[in-house]
Design an enzyme around this catalytic site. Structure first.
Site, PDB file in Angstrom:
ATOM      1  N   TYR A  56      87.591  54.553  -1.784  1.00 10.91           N
ATOM      2  CA  TYR A  56      88.977  54.141  -1.539  1.00 10.91           C
ATOM      3  C   TYR A  56      89.983  55.108  -2.170  1.00 10.91           C
ATOM      4  O   TYR A  56      89.841  55.509  -3.326  1.00 10.91           O
ATOM      5  CB  TYR A  56      89.250  52.741  -2.100  1.00 10.91           C
ATOM      6  CG  TYR A  56      88.585  51.600  -1.335  1.00 10.91           C
ATOM      7  CD1 TYR A  56      87.964  51.793  -0.104  1.00 10.91           C
ATOM      8  CD2 TYR A  56      88.592  50.321  -1.864  1.00 10.91           C
ATOM      9  CE1 TYR A  56      87.362  50.744   0.567  1.00 10.91           C
ATOM     10  CE2 TYR A  56      87.990  49.259  -1.196  1.00 10.91           C
ATOM     11  CZ  TYR A  56      87.373  49.480   0.015  1.00 10.91           C
ATOM     12  OH  TYR A  56      86.780  48.442   0.673  1.00 10.91           O
ATOM     13  N   HIS A 125      77.901  49.929   0.845  1.00  5.48           N
ATOM     14  CA  HIS A 125      79.109  49.964   1.694  1.00  5.48           C
ATOM     15  C   HIS A 125      78.770  50.326   3.139  1.00  5.48           C
ATOM     16  O   HIS A 125      79.663  50.450   3.970  1.00  5.48           O
ATOM     17  CB  HIS A 125      80.074  51.006   1.112  1.00  5.48           C
ATOM     18  CG  HIS A 125      81.514  50.780   1.413  1.00  5.48           C
ATOM     19  ND1 HIS A 125      82.520  51.522   0.848  1.00  5.48           N
ATOM     20  CD2 HIS A 125      82.157  49.902   2.234  1.00  5.48           C
ATOM     21  CE1 HIS A 125      83.693  51.121   1.301  1.00  5.48           C
ATOM     22  NE2 HIS A 125      83.504  50.140   2.144  1.00  5.48           N
ATOM     23  N   PRO A 204      91.296  38.734   5.174  1.00  5.86           N
ATOM     24  CA  PRO A 204      91.781  37.382   5.496  1.00  5.86           C
ATOM     25  C   PRO A 204      93.134  37.378   6.200  1.00  5.86           C
ATOM     26  O   PRO A 204      93.471  36.402   6.873  1.00  5.86           O
ATOM     27  CB  PRO A 204      91.866  36.695   4.119  1.00  5.86           C
ATOM     28  CG  PRO A 204      92.014  37.810   3.137  1.00  5.86           C
ATOM     29  CD  PRO A 204      91.221  38.962   3.710  1.00  5.86           C
ATOM     30  N   GLY A 208      96.852  42.578   7.455  1.00  9.68           N
ATOM     31  CA  GLY A 208      98.303  42.406   7.325  1.00  9.68           C
ATOM     32  C   GLY A 208      98.953  41.753   8.529  1.00  9.68           C
ATOM     33  O   GLY A 208     100.093  41.317   8.461  1.00  9.68           O
ATOM     34  N   LEU A 209      98.209  41.660   9.639  1.00 14.09           N
ATOM     35  CA  LEU A 209      98.812  41.160  10.880  1.00 14.09           C
ATOM     36  C   LEU A 209      99.251  39.701  10.769  1.00 14.09           C
ATOM     37  O   LEU A 209     100.230  39.279  11.381  1.00 14.09           O
ATOM     38  CB  LEU A 209      97.775  41.314  11.988  1.00 14.09           C
ATOM     39  CG  LEU A 209      98.295  41.711  13.341  1.00 14.09           C
ATOM     40  CD1 LEU A 209      97.220  42.452  14.109  1.00 14.09           C
ATOM     41  CD2 LEU A 209      98.720  40.490  14.100  1.00 14.09           C
ATOM     42  N   GLY A 212     102.961  38.289   9.686  1.00 12.12           N
ATOM     43  CA  GLY A 212     104.127  38.133  10.553  1.00 12.12           C
ATOM     44  C   GLY A 212     105.097  39.294  10.450  1.00 12.12           C
ATOM     45  O   GLY A 212     106.166  39.278  11.046  1.00 12.12           O
TER      46      GLY A 212
HETATM   47  N1  LIG Z   1      83.749  47.597   4.630  1.00 16.03           N
HETATM   48  C1  LIG Z   1      84.254  47.013   3.565  1.00 16.03           C
HETATM   49  O1  LIG Z   1      83.545  46.750   2.627  1.00 16.03           O
HETATM   50  C2  LIG Z   1      85.700  46.637   3.534  1.00 16.03           C
HETATM   51  C3  LIG Z   1      86.519  46.856   4.654  1.00 16.03           C
HETATM   52  C4  LIG Z   1      87.839  46.420   4.587  1.00 16.03           C
HETATM   53  C5  LIG Z   1      88.331  45.820   3.440  1.00 16.03           C
HETATM   54  N2  LIG Z   1      87.522  45.637   2.345  1.00 16.03           N
HETATM   55  C6  LIG Z   1      88.020  44.968   1.109  1.00 16.03           C
HETATM   56  O2  LIG Z   1      88.748  43.803   1.476  1.00 16.03           O
HETATM   57  C7  LIG Z   1      90.098  43.884   1.001  1.00 16.03           C
HETATM   58  C8  LIG Z   1      91.054  43.211   1.971  1.00 16.03           C
HETATM   59  O3  LIG Z   1      90.797  43.525   3.329  1.00 16.03           O
HETATM   60  P1  LIG Z   1      91.805  44.334   4.270  1.00 16.03           P
HETATM   61  O4  LIG Z   1      92.579  45.299   3.448  1.00 16.03           O
HETATM   62  O5  LIG Z   1      91.015  44.864   5.391  1.00 16.03           O
HETATM   63  O6  LIG Z   1      92.793  43.300   4.922  1.00 16.03           O
HETATM   64  P2  LIG Z   1      93.798  42.099   4.490  1.00 16.03           P
HETATM   65  O7  LIG Z   1      93.526  41.626   3.126  1.00 16.03           O
HETATM   66  O8  LIG Z   1      93.674  41.153   5.614  1.00 16.03           O
HETATM   67  O9  LIG Z   1      95.243  42.786   4.579  1.00 16.03           O
HETATM   68  C9  LIG Z   1      95.767  43.498   3.508  1.00 16.03           C
HETATM   69  C10 LIG Z   1      97.192  43.933   3.807  1.00 16.03           C
HETATM   70  O10 LIG Z   1      98.015  42.807   4.099  1.00 16.03           O
HETATM   71  C11 LIG Z   1      99.354  43.065   3.677  1.00 16.03           C
HETATM   72  N3  LIG Z   1      99.735  41.980   2.755  1.00 16.03           N
HETATM   73  C12 LIG Z   1      99.076  41.547   1.646  1.00 16.03           C
HETATM   74  N4  LIG Z   1      99.749  40.549   1.025  1.00 16.03           N
HETATM   75  C13 LIG Z   1     100.859  40.349   1.746  1.00 16.03           C
HETATM   76  C14 LIG Z   1     101.951  39.466   1.595  1.00 16.03           C
HETATM   77  N5  LIG Z   1     102.013  38.600   0.574  1.00 16.03           N
HETATM   78  N6  LIG Z   1     102.934  39.512   2.521  1.00 16.03           N
HETATM   79  C15 LIG Z   1     102.870  40.385   3.556  1.00 16.03           C
HETATM   80  N7  LIG Z   1     101.864  41.264   3.746  1.00 16.03           N
HETATM   81  C16 LIG Z   1     100.858  41.248   2.843  1.00 16.03           C
HETATM   82  C17 LIG Z   1      99.340  44.414   2.950  1.00 16.03           C
HETATM   83  O11 LIG Z   1      99.659  45.482   3.852  1.00 16.03           O
HETATM   84  P3  LIG Z   1     101.156  45.774   4.412  1.00 16.03           P
HETATM   85  O12 LIG Z   1     102.153  45.205   3.456  1.00 16.03           O
HETATM   86  O13 LIG Z   1     101.206  47.262   4.542  1.00 16.03           O
HETATM   87  O14 LIG Z   1     101.182  45.105   5.771  1.00 16.03           O
HETATM   88  C18 LIG Z   1      97.861  44.559   2.595  1.00 16.03           C
HETATM   89  O15 LIG Z   1      97.452  45.890   2.417  1.00 16.03           O
HETATM   90  C19 LIG Z   1      90.336  45.386   0.799  1.00 16.03           C
HETATM   91  O16 LIG Z   1      91.365  45.640  -0.152  1.00 16.03           O
HETATM   92  C20 LIG Z   1      88.986  45.820   0.290  1.00 16.03           C
HETATM   93  O17 LIG Z   1      88.858  45.494  -1.087  1.00 16.03           O
HETATM   94  C21 LIG Z   1      86.210  46.027   2.402  1.00 16.03           C
END
Ligand SMILES: NC(=O)c1ccc[n+]([C@@H]2O[C@H](COP(=O)([O-])OP(=O)(O)OC[C@H]3O[C@@H](n4cnc5c(N)ncnc54)[C@H](OP(=O)(O)O)[C@@H]3O)[C@@H](O)[C@H]2O)c1
Length: 308
Positions: A56, A125, A204, A208-209, A212
């Site tokens: 990362y 990973h 989850p 970020g989608l 909203g």
């Molecule tokens: N293959 C793997 O092992 C793998 C793959 C993916 C993720 N992960 C792990 O899972 C974690 C989370 O997954 P993800 O990053 O894919 O997606 P996510 O948690 O669904 O989305 C994260 C994004 O949502 C937005 N966000 C977070 N809190 C918010 C709030 N309170 N209000 C508005 N927007 C908010 C932020 O981006 P913006 O503000 O830019 O919109 C943030 O970067 C990662 O950090 C990582 O540790 C692992």
């Protein structure tokens, strides 16, 4: 903050963990000061589980380095999960992982960046890993040497999990699960529950989608979501937006971000939900979501609103 037992480990983990992919810039610019403040805000909320990976950061390793520095003074009170397998892959130079020493060497580098003597949870990973032998051998060596306490895998494939967990030492599966991606409900989450394997729920907010903040006019500039700007990626993005609208219509007056956190954390096989956050305000907002009460018949109404 609510805490849950983490299977096979004796740990108690906060239901909300911090996903640390954004630390290091892949989700868009973020200063080291803001990154450290986000980790501190998580600690102040009672969060004790942090997920990162050696890969990362726009410069790989940045997320581990910032996290290690931010957790230095509280190391004994928190659990660090990191991953091995994708170092430099994004840059076109994946490591071969043809010998356990490749993994052992990556582990030593992660320990150095994380400023710790032992990694609580070390995850493979490579989600489509065909043959886990090299990883299982390396993880056994690292457990014996005290370099890691427990091992798991990040995969959305039940077959990969079954092969990886065959030696009985796999304690966790990290998987993508959200209001907009319920695929894991069919096989993977039940398999984890049946085997007593803990789950780290990633994505989850559907990257970020579900916040909203984005609509049909959005053009993404960060390296994670560039894929949503063109071609089939754009089509996928538009279909996710349409599904989000169906959800919003099914729950008028509710903020989907609140529902998203509840949906991910509320599956009976969910152990810890690890949304990424880019600021103290974001992680505080995510914690506040779990303090809300979800609407009645919530999960059944989600299934009606979005199939699959
Ligand atoms: N293959 C793997 O092992 C793998 C793959 C993916 C993720 N992960 C792990 O899972 C974690 C989370 O997954 P993800 O990053 O894919 O997606 P996510 O948690 O669904 O989305 C994260 C994004 O949502 C937005 N966000 C977070 N809190 C918010 C709030 N309170 N209000 C508005 N927007 C908010 C932020 O981006 P913006 O503000 O830019 O919109 C943030 O970067 C990662 O950090 C990582 O540790 C692992």
């Amino acid at each position: 903050m609510e805490f849950r037992p983490f299977p096979k480990t004796g740990w108690r983990v906060s239901t909300l963990g911090l996903g640390c992919w954004p630390l290091g810039g892949q989700y868009g610019p973020i200063s080291e000061r803001e990154s450290a403040a986000t980790v501190r805000a998580a600690l102040n909320l009672g969060i004790n589980f942090f997920d990162t990976a050696d890969a990362y950061g726009l410069e790989p390793g940045t997320s581990e380095r910032i996290l290690g520095e931010a957790l230095r003074s509280v190391r004994g009170e928190v659990l660090i999960a990191t991953k091995v397998g994708n170092w430099a892959r994004r840059l076109g130079h994946p490591l071969p992982f043809t010998h356990p020493l490749h993994i052992v060497n990556c582990c030593h580098a992660s320990l150095y960046r994380l400023r710790t003597d032992t990694i609580d949870l070390y995850q493979c990973h490579i989600g489509d890993l065909a043959d886990p032998d090299i990883f299982l051998e390396a993880f056994a060596q690292l457990r014996k040497a005290g370099k890691i306490r427990a091992a798991g895998i990040s995969t959305d494939d039940p077959g990969v999990l079954a092969r990886f967990s065959r030696d009985g030492h796999c304690v966790s599966c990290q998987l993508d699960y959200s209001l907009l991606n319920r695929a894991a409900e069919a096989e993977l989450l039940p398999a984890c529950a049946a085997a007593g394997i803990g789950t780290l729920i990633r994505g989850p907010l559907a990257q970020g989608l579900l916040s909203g903040n984005y609509d049909a006019s959005t053009r993404f500039t960060d390296s994670v979501r560039l894929k949503w700007n063109e071609g089939s990626g754009r089509q996928r993005y538009q279909s996710l937006l349409a599904a989000r609208k169906r959800l919003q219509d099914a729950f008028p007056g509710y903020d989907l971000l609140d529902l998203a956190l509840h949906y991910a954390a509320g599956h009976p096989a969910a152990t810890v939900v690890i949304p990424g956050a880019k600021s103290p305000a974001q992680i505080r907002r995510l914690a506040a979501a779990l303090a809300q009460t979800p609407p009645p018949d919530f999960r059944a109404r989600v299934r009606q609103a979005v199939a699959g």
